[in-house]
Design an enzyme around this catalytic site. Sequence first.
Site, short mmCIF file in Angstrom:
data_model
loop_
_atom_site.label_atom_id
_atom_site.label_comp_id
_atom_site.label_asym_id
_atom_site.label_seq_id
_atom_site.Cartn_x
_atom_site.Cartn_y
_atom_site.Cartn_z
N GLY A 493 0.83 -1.20 0.00
CA GLY A 493 0.00 0.00 0.00
C GLY A 493 0.86 1.24 0.00
N GLY A 496 -0.05 9.00 1.57
CA GLY A 496 0.57 10.30 1.45
C GLY A 496 1.93 10.38 2.13
N ASP A 614 -6.21 11.85 11.16
CA ASP A 614 -6.52 11.23 9.87
C ASP A 614 -7.32 9.95 10.07
OD1 ASP A 614 -6.62 10.86 7.17
OD2 ASP A 614 -4.54 10.23 6.94
#
Length: 817
Positions: A493, A496, A614
């Site tokens: 994966g 950012g 987040d």
Amino acid sequence: MDVVCSGVVLLMILATAPVAIAVTESAVNLLEAEALLKSGWWEDSGATATTISAHCQWSGIICNDAGSVTELLLPGYGIHDSLTNFGVSSFPNLVRLDLSGNKLYGTIPHQIGALSKLTHLTLSNNFMEGFIPSSIANLTTLVILDLSYNSFSGRIPPTLGLLSNLDFLDLNSNYFSGVIPPALSNLTKLSRLYIHWNPAIRGVLPEEIGNLKSLLELDLSYNGISGSIPPTLGQLSNLYSLDLSTNHFSGTIPLALFNLTNLSRLDIHWNPAIGGFLSEEVRNLKSLVEVDFSGLNLSGALPSSLCGLTKLVSLSGAQNQMHGSIPSEIGILKNLKHLALGSNRLTGQIPPTLGNMTALVSLDLSSNQISGSIPLQLSVLPSLKFLDLSYNALEGELPCELVNKFGSESFVGNPDLHRHDPPYYIIGVGVTLLVFAITGGLVIYICCFKKVEVELMDNKHGDIFRIWNYDGNMAYADIIKATNDFDVGYCIGTGGYGSVYRAQLPSGKVVALKKLHRLEGENPNFDKSFRNEADMLSKIRHRNIVKLFGFCLHKRCMFLIYEYMDRGSLFCILRDETEAVELDWVKRVNLIKGIASALSYLHHDCDPPIIHRDVSSNNILLNSQLEATLSDFGTARILELDSSNQTVIAGTFGYMAPELAYTMVVTEKSDVYSFGIVVLETLFGEHPREFLSCISSQPNEPIMLKDLLDTRLPPPTNPLVVRNVVLATALALDCINANPKCRPTMQQVVNRFEESRRESTRPLHTIAVNQLVSPPVLSLPEQTCADGTSSLSTINEFHVDISATLPSSNFSIHVST
Ligand SMILES: *[C@@H]1O[C@H](CO)[C@@H](O)[C@H](O)[C@H]1NC(C)=O
Ligand SMILES: *[C@@H]1O[C@H](CO)[C@@H](O)[C@H](O)[C@H]1NC(C)=O
Ligand SMILES: *[C@@H]1O[C@H](CO)[C@@H](O)[C@H](O)[C@H]1NC(C)=O
Ligand SMILES: *[C@@H]1O[C@H](CO)[C@@H](O)[C@H](O)[C@H]1NC(C)=O
Ligand SMILES: *[C@@H]1O[C@H](CO)[C@@H](O)[C@H](O)[C@H]1NC(C)=O
Ligand SMILES: *[C@@H]1O[C@H](CO)[C@@H](O)[C@H](O)[C@H]1NC(C)=O
């Protein structure tokens, strides 16, 4: 008569044979088509096959002229299934089967032994387990057998020795145990044998290994092999790569090994019980490009004949007991890029001929007893990046150029090494140049002296590698090896802040590595905050927060080592039809409670409090039991209560609290908002943006909760589960209140789940979401809703009025009754 009869019979055979064959063929084809359809692996291939062999057109399938399947090549096809569900024995003509890089689980079916024509069997990079079935011995035509990167266990069956056509056998990265069976020595055609990374393999290496005369590559690293290195390895004259590293071999390096004149790579590092010395016979290995004998117990001198191996690119002999000096002939090695001889007992001087090794990229001579001065030639080596001469007995002057280029940490631990003394220069120049010289001296002082003062305090190797709660065996080298130096093949994966890799350590343990993007690594301020943050996170212990095992902070790369969550993110699970169903209502409610508890812990039990920043379904990871953990603290920073918390906005679009659009101040309440969105997404099976826009455009239209819930699951009926689903929805709607002050705290959310145990609820089909919304805060001024006093939803409250701003479109929801 007899003759006539025979003739008739013959005629009959001639007439019927083709028909019989055709019938058998179509029966086989039917069977194959049926097995393929039943697998469901080609759902999007238009399962309504019109002609009998239509499946021959499906991706990854190759048929022979008769329409029978000969090859099934489905690497990386996303198959999530057990191979035992697949009718593997329905393909009698199968020659190649490649299912690598999927999500196969379960065992290898016994029926595999029916594939009597199979030459290629590749099941690598899956999640399969169990023993290799004995029926594999039937596959005598097999040329390639690749079972690597799975969780197979048990002994390596000696019957593999019957696969006499085998050219390639890869069993690496599994849990095979026991000794390597001597019967494998019957595989005389074998050119590649990989059994590395089976840490449960014990015992000695059988000397019969020397019979595998066709071997080109042999990798037995990271096993538990003990005993001596069998001299019979010297008979493998074609060998060009031999890796015996990280085992428990003892004794000495057999001289016979130096008969392997074709060897280009020899790695025996980290076998701490191998003693003796490195023979001058090493000169025979003329083809050697890479040699690593670090981490043994070698004494004696570094053989000067090493300098005759002019193809060498990498030479590692660190962590031994070798003494004597570095031969000056070493300068002949023009191709050498990496020279590592640290942590030995080397004496003498650094040969100035090192300056001739123009390809040199890294040079590590640290922790020896090397004396003399540092040759200035080192500063002109064009490619040299990482120089480590620390902890030696170097003396004389430390050239400023070297400190500027490599940093002072490369030279610490040399007490007699002097830096430039600015006054010395000032005295040496004429009066007319005095002012100029003072300036120059200052510059030297600033560029060189000051830097040393500061950096001498730093870590010996200029890098930090910290691991908590771990068997001491995990090392930087293991990590690099586990990911093939962060090869994209191990990447699972990318986000950012970095890319995440799956790495299986020598111990068999799988961890997730998050390698931070370069940009972050190059920011000097980041260094300290990274360390603080990693330190802080390492102290967090909560069952719903992903465990951070350690980190590496290094000039070249930075990464964090996390617990590996094998089911991936909530985001992906909700988008997979099968997995979404597996995540039933009970599991979803548990997930929501778990994440609430994790956030409450971060906000209220940590000192200083931590804001995640987040929270999204991407950052909620699930383990094999579908238990959730909160991950990715890339954006988390410690919340200093007296600071403004003004930072660059970070977060995931669609989950970010609306106030972040106009204020830079981040509070816990932004996490609460994101949590609310995640809860709705978990219950609805998709992001709630449609629901939110719907309820805003038609606020008075009752929307039934049962219509919003994920339709892939049957609606919950158990009253306990219904109550939790209703409560979770009500709390989520509170959490996404447009006014941050009106959102509950995570502690309140957790408490509400606790209290609700005593409450009853109405039947699900009678509940409208509009009724769940509270408190009434429609565009009210902020002060009407003080911190911590927001009235929380209860299941039986039915007054309605909300105002929430959508993250994506900035419009308000007005709901009233
Ligand atoms: C293996 O081969 C034998 C004989 O060739 C056969 O009887 C047996 O059924 C085969 N095993 C499997 C699992 O197909
Ligand atoms: C290996 O080969 C020899 C001779 O070819 C044979 O006797 C022996 O049974 C074989 N061993 C195995 C385990 O296949
Ligand atoms: C070494 O490799 C070459 C081909 O690269 C081969 O011709 C030669 O036979 C090999 N040497 C030995 C000793 O096997
Ligand atoms: C190396 O090979 C030579 C001949 O090829 C042989 O005479 C010698 O015994 C071998 N050395 C060892 C240590 O096996
Ligand atoms: C290393 O070798 C020395 C002798 O040179 C010996 O005393 C010591 O026990 C050895 N260490 C190990 C770990 O084998
Ligand atoms: C190093 O290079 C110089 C010339 O550049 C040469 O005179 C010297 O012999 C070389 N030394 C070695 C060891 O190659």
